[in-house]
Scaffold this active site. Structure first.
Site, PDB file in Angstrom:
ATOM      1  N   LYS A 171       0.865  -1.193   0.000  1.00 47.30           N
ATOM      2  CA  LYS A 171       0.000   0.000   0.000  1.00 47.30           C
ATOM      3  C   LYS A 171       0.896   1.235   0.000  1.00 47.30           C
ATOM      4  CE  LYS A 171      -2.495   1.076   3.816  1.00 47.30           C
ATOM      5  NZ  LYS A 171      -3.691   1.194   4.673  1.00 47.30           N
TER       6      LYS A 171
HETATM    7  C1  R5P Z   1      -2.093   4.637   7.806  1.00 47.19           C
HETATM    8  O1  R5P Z   1      -0.986   4.349   8.183  1.00 47.19           O
HETATM    9  C2  R5P Z   1      -3.139   3.683   7.798  1.00 47.19           C
HETATM   10  O2  R5P Z   1      -2.592   2.435   7.496  1.00 47.19           O
HETATM   11  C3  R5P Z   1      -4.311   3.909   6.867  1.00 47.19           C
HETATM   12  O3  R5P Z   1      -4.964   2.689   6.767  1.00 47.19           O
HETATM   13  C4  R5P Z   1      -3.956   4.355   5.478  1.00 47.19           C
HETATM   14  O4  R5P Z   1      -3.266   5.550   5.489  1.00 47.19           O
HETATM   15  C5  R5P Z   1      -5.211   4.493   4.605  1.00 47.19           C
HETATM   16  O5  R5P Z   1      -6.073   5.422   5.118  1.00 47.19           O
HETATM   17  P1  R5P Z   1      -6.297   6.841   4.431  1.00 47.19           P
HETATM   18  O6  R5P Z   1      -7.014   6.553   3.140  1.00 47.19           O
HETATM   19  O7  R5P Z   1      -7.141   7.587   5.408  1.00 47.19           O
HETATM   20  O8  R5P Z   1      -4.961   7.461   4.188  1.00 47.19           O
END
Ligand code: R5P
Length: 274
Positions: A171
């Site tokens: 991710k």
């Molecule tokens: C951040 O470290 C978290 O893993 C979140 O799950 C990730 O950033 C995704 O969330 P957002 O779309 O709010 O950035």
């Protein structure tokens, strides 16, 4: 790849499209009660619309109905809070716990270029070693410190390192020239949404990421902080799984906002009659 690993991955990435819309609700593990996640009951209606829920064990145990059909990817790293040095993360949740909670994957952050990058990257290696004994996919998250520039050069470096160490999917954040990040990474990439932005912008980012080769999203704030979170999930799914444009998806978001409002008005009216 053995049956267990493939089977779990197919619970995250749709076997029909090879893509995924994950709903990220793990923010509390270092941010505390984030806007939109203060009361985790708000998340319940969203869950059936996501392919996979990215969550910590504490929230899973206390706030999520075990009968959900949506798969779970468990955040297994943590340690520091927003008040501390974020790159001090370690593994917080055992593989045994992930198996007991019937997780389809486990996820942790690496902090490339930060103070403790070596420690977090080595932790990823250890997590992959253990996860592969049980056929458990590992998601590596390329956390970006304040001092890092979120450009293709940096994100390609971080994603490639994650894949080299053995992550099964990664991710990261969307950036200009995102195709360069995808090209350098031999495992599927999903994008985080980042801070809340206008709905159309979040959908455009999703469209651009998919066009550049991303295999989906693991989105949080742009879903649960929206005025119509279910509509945003449906819209993201249309882009990710059906190749809809952001414009088409925005109509889905708006349309389901109208039907959600109509449903609330209908319930209000019938309550008045009681
Ligand atoms: C951040 O470290 C978290 O893993 C979140 O799950 C990730 O950033 C995704 O969330 P957002 O779309 O709010 O950035």
């Amino acid at each position: 790849m053995d049956f267990g690993m493939k089977n779990r991955l197919s619970r995250i990435f749709s076997p029909k499209t090879g893509k995924t819309v994950m709903l990220a609700v793990d923010h509390g593990y270092f941010q505390g009660p984030t806007t939109g996640l203060k009361d985790m009951k708000n998340i319940t209606p969203l869950i059936p619309h996501a392919d996979c829920l990215f969550v910590t064990r504490g929230i899973l145990r206390n706030s999520i109905d075990p009968r959900i059909g949506t798969s779970v990817c468990l955040r297994v790293s943590g340690g520091p809070s927003i008040l501390g040095e974020l790159s001090h993360e370690d593994i917080t949740t055992s593989m045994e716990e992930a198996l007991r909670l019937n997780a389809s994957g486990v996820g942790m952050s690496i902090f490339v270029g930060a103070k403790n990058e070596d420690r977090t990257i080595a932790n990823l290696g250890r997590l992959v070693n253990e996860a592969e004994r049980y056929g458990m996919p590992v998601l590596a998250i390329t956390a970006v410190g304040k001092e890092m520039v979120r450009d293709a050069r940096y994100l390609a470096l971080a994603c490639r390192i994650a894949a080299e160490i053995g992550a099964h999917f990664v991710k990261t954040y969307y950036c200009d020239d995102f195709h360069k990040v995808v090209e350098g990474c031999p495992v599927p990439i999903v994008i985080a949404g980042g801070k809340k932005i206008p709905e159309m912008d979040a959908l455009l980012m999703t469209e651009n990421a998919i066009k550049a080769g991303a295999k989906g999203v693991d989105m949080g704030r742009n879903i649960f902080q929206s005025d119509n979170p279910v509509g945003m999930l449906k819209a993201a799914k249309a882009i990710v799984h059906r190749g809809a444009s952001a414009k088409e998806a925005f109509e889905i978001y708006k349309g389901s906002k109208k039907s959600a409002t109509a449903e609330i008005e209908r319930v209000d009216e019938s309550m008045e009659k009681v």
